[in-house]
Design a protein around this motif. Sequence first.
Motif, short mmCIF file in Angstrom:
data_model
loop_
_atom_site.label_atom_id
_atom_site.label_comp_id
_atom_site.label_asym_id
_atom_site.label_seq_id
_atom_site.Cartn_x
_atom_site.Cartn_y
_atom_site.Cartn_z
N LEU A 98 47.34 -39.90 -60.16
CA LEU A 98 48.16 -38.93 -59.44
C LEU A 98 47.75 -38.90 -57.98
O LEU A 98 46.64 -39.28 -57.62
CB LEU A 98 47.97 -37.53 -60.03
CG LEU A 98 46.53 -37.05 -60.15
CD1 LEU A 98 46.13 -36.19 -58.96
CD2 LEU A 98 46.36 -36.28 -61.43
N GLN A 99 48.67 -38.46 -57.16
CA GLN A 99 48.33 -38.22 -55.76
C GLN A 99 48.65 -36.76 -55.44
O GLN A 99 47.81 -35.90 -55.55
CB GLN A 99 49.06 -39.20 -54.86
CG GLN A 99 48.51 -40.62 -55.04
CD GLN A 99 49.19 -41.63 -54.16
OE1 GLN A 99 49.53 -41.36 -53.03
NE2 GLN A 99 49.42 -42.82 -54.69
N CYS A 100 49.92 -36.49 -55.06
CA CYS A 100 50.22 -35.09 -54.73
C CYS A 100 50.20 -34.21 -55.98
O CYS A 100 49.99 -33.01 -55.89
CB CYS A 100 51.57 -34.98 -54.03
SG CYS A 100 53.00 -35.07 -55.12
N GLY A 101 50.42 -34.80 -57.14
CA GLY A 101 50.31 -34.06 -58.39
C GLY A 101 51.55 -33.27 -58.79
O GLY A 101 51.54 -32.58 -59.81
N CYS A 103 54.59 -34.46 -59.67
CA CYS A 103 55.28 -35.06 -60.82
C CYS A 103 54.39 -35.03 -62.06
O CYS A 103 54.85 -35.29 -63.17
CB CYS A 103 55.66 -36.50 -60.51
SG CYS A 103 54.23 -37.62 -60.43
N CYS A 135 58.16 -40.63 -59.51
CA CYS A 135 56.98 -40.28 -58.74
C CYS A 135 57.17 -40.87 -57.35
O CYS A 135 57.36 -42.07 -57.22
CB CYS A 135 55.72 -40.88 -59.38
SG CYS A 135 54.26 -40.70 -58.34
N ARG A 136 57.16 -40.04 -56.33
CA ARG A 136 57.39 -40.54 -54.98
C ARG A 136 56.12 -41.11 -54.38
O ARG A 136 56.17 -41.95 -53.49
CB ARG A 136 57.93 -39.42 -54.11
CG ARG A 136 58.38 -39.86 -52.71
CD ARG A 136 59.35 -41.02 -52.76
NE ARG A 136 60.18 -41.12 -51.57
CZ ARG A 136 60.96 -42.16 -51.31
NH1 ARG A 136 61.01 -43.19 -52.17
NH2 ARG A 136 61.71 -42.18 -50.22
N CYS A 137 54.97 -40.64 -54.85
CA CYS A 137 53.71 -41.11 -54.27
C CYS A 137 53.34 -42.51 -54.74
O CYS A 137 52.44 -43.13 -54.18
CB CYS A 137 52.59 -40.14 -54.60
SG CYS A 137 52.87 -38.48 -53.98
N ILE B 350 59.06 -35.31 -54.44
CA ILE B 350 59.54 -34.71 -55.69
C ILE B 350 59.51 -33.17 -55.57
O ILE B 350 60.32 -32.49 -56.17
CB ILE B 350 58.74 -35.21 -56.91
CG1 ILE B 350 58.73 -36.75 -56.95
CG2 ILE B 350 59.33 -34.68 -58.21
CD1 ILE B 350 60.07 -37.42 -57.09
S1 FES Z 1 51.94 -37.92 -57.55
FE1 FES Z 1 53.26 -37.22 -55.98
S2 FES Z 1 55.19 -37.46 -56.91
FE2 FES Z 1 53.88 -38.35 -58.33
#
Ligand code: FES
Lengths: 158, 713
Positions: A98-101, A103, A135-137, B350
């Motif tokens: 995960l990045q931004c978390g 999704c 997932c955009r990240c 998202i």
């Molecule tokens: S971790 Fe950022 S959208 Fe999936």
Amino acid sequence: MEETIRFELNGKKTQMLLDPNLTLLWVLRNEFGLTGTKYGCGMGFCGACTVLLEQEAVRSCTLPVSDAANKKIVTIEGLVLNGNLHPVQKAFMEHDALQCGYCTPGMIMNAVGLLLKNPEPSQQDIIKGMEGNLCRCGAHVRITKAIQTAGKEMKGGK
Amino acid sequence: MKKIITNEKESLTSQERTGMKRRDFFKLLGGGIFIFFQPRDTFKLLELQAQQGRSLPTEFNAFLQIAEDGSVNCYTGKIEMGQGAITSLAQIMADELEVPFENVKMVMGDTDLCPWDGGTNGSQTTRSFSPHMRVAAAEAKTILMQLGSDYLHVPVSQLEVKDGIITDIKNNKSKVSYGELTKGKRIEKHLDGKPELKDYIKFKYVGKPYLHQDSRLKVTGEAKFSADIQLPGLLHARLLRPPSHGAKLVTADLSEAEKIKGIQVVRDGDLIAVLSDDRDKVDQAIVKVKAGYSFDETEVDDKTIFDRILKANSETNVIKSNGDLETGRKISDSVTESEFHNSYVAHATIEPHAATAMIEGDKITVWVSTQQPFRAQETIAREMNVPLEKVRIKTPFLGGGFGGKSAHKQAVEAVKLAKITGRPVVVAWTRQEEFFYDTFRPAAVVKITSGMDKSGKITLWDYNTYYAGARGSDTIYDVPNARTTNYSGGSVHPFGTGAWRAPGNNTNTFARESQINIMASKAGMDPLEFRLMNLKDEKMIAVLKAAADKFGYTPARNPSGRGYGIACGTDVGTLVAHIAEVKVDKITGHVQVIRVVCAQDMGLCVNPQGTTIQMEGCITMGMGYALTEEIQFQGGDIKNHSFDTYEIPRFSWVPKIDTVIMDRKDQAPQGGGEPTIICMGAVIANAVYDATGARLYQLPMTPERILTAMKKT
Ligand code: FES
Ligand code: FES
């Protein structure tokens, strides 16, 4: 208009007086404070709102709460049992999937649904099963690996 | 030995910014050792000050606290949006201070607690911010050692420190912890001057792979984003939106919406909103508002925009020039002229923009998904006509940013509605609102005229970039006669545009690196060899070779049919080289990326794990603008409303990804959140050419465009 709707939410029997047309996503977030389930598109395109309904991954943003009546719902908050993370949650941490978390809860719930149906998914099965979750990240590579790891652990644990 | 200066000055200039009185500040944070520091050089600060029209605190804009319990807190206006700063900054801190990694806490993006900061963008956090943080930490350690020496009655030279415990080397029973030393004390130190980079070899945490520090919160659903703040009496709001940019509201009939039970309808000028305890109710009510608009639209769409860009009344800036273009033309054996187009793309995080606002007395608190908490504070103070200190912005986790969370429309809306209704309000945009109000990456054109001699040496480079922005427009190759011109300033866009991960650079690198491959093919050379021959920059040569090594690249003239592409470039001080392999379905025009290798030189890499993740993320995200992402529009009417018509990368797209991080421990750390994305357009375009012989001059390379280009070959 409102009626009593009963369901089992994260292992607890629950009932509430609700307009049956409300969307499950908003009922979970606003009536139950379960904000781990996310809004991403509201139209079934992204999977951020995924929860388990009778062990099956569904999009809560397009589901009227009446469809959940008398059923078992599990949200991301319900995966932790007695303080222990679910194998899929653990694997997501282990693989840094995960990045931004944002999704992430939807990804995890969809993955749990996938593994319940198919405990030993191939890489192709995972890609196919997760294709509708966005997932955009760009955490995809790691999510795929995490699901493989979790699948193995869940099988071993049973 | 260093003298400890205990600063008892009564005025913290920063309180004007944060609205916090000195007394409150310490009441809130307790005692301990405070190191205030200024992570930008004064010159840049003045520049920034002029740009932003506000005076900045001159004393500090971040600080570090060793609290009385021995924990280490770093307060910064930077935010966490998935880039991993929360982890890498803590690593740096733990190392310099010699404390366990777990003891370091980052407090980010809260305008009441954190000192002013210019925002999280341009991969500045590690590059510009972290060296100052290291110095502050080192300073704190010096103070602690001095205190330790007084406490244990031995000279500092006889002490060693490990995991926050200072021990007498000669008597290891004699020891004291940081926490004990700071108890009951309040020591302040202000740092200025430039930090010097120190020896990295001894570091325990820096340079080691660390997993995301925030991941437990994120896998359990506990992590709070701006729409997740639950407040008693919270109202959900939906606002009336125009059908297209430039449309003006003429009539509005609210009667139908007002009839709905439990709905509050609010009108304040052009702001029309429906509010309720239920989100579903406002979703249903907003469509009941009947509105009439007048349209004054620009006659432009996603096809004619490029012409409009070229014909615009632009400011022309020669950014760089060497040699003489005429001479270059004369000595060139062959000249290539190309024009490259790039479309508008969305950030498509998202998490849509969201804000939750609460007003208590005269204090406004807003949880905002923003990369710019302090700018949000200013905007709201201005809009609501209140002093800055009456506005507190809190920045919970951000569900992605990429440059797109820099405006604060949603926060202003939430605050206005909270004021009108007297209740807390959440404004969480729908996906369609997100696509409408996004500040898109601008459509752009690049025109290049380049020449080479018989041996394949580049002799001429006339580079013109229109509306992409100048970032990444440098000629990285060694060319005797070159000029780079930037065109900007005309009003060409029918809607908002803004920074998008590595702004400008995706377009510029696509154009330059495509042109280089076109020339290599003309020269009958392998594109890697052509690059190596025309490069002087040793670092760039090294990353290209590293990528080629990892890939197992063998030279061939393109198109070779193998589907190999290559591209390189620089961004925010970091150098990258990519090699990709693709398969093109010659019947459908569909491209499958099989493999991508990227080598990156970013100086010292603080967190290799975090960097690798950013690189994978950039490669994955970058396939989108290369292959499918494109905003379709007619005037101000945006045709894409959701992920059905705006395709972003999915699981099935993801290639095998290999990353190489060059070992440059001795060099200053550079940016890591953006560089790897810049080559994705060019590397895939070059691979498509190698596979098919079709050259694509426009991004995204949709199947239709690929089939059209193939017909031309
Ligand atoms: S971790 Fe950022 S959208 Fe999936
Ligand atoms: S929010 Fe339900 S699928 Fe996107």
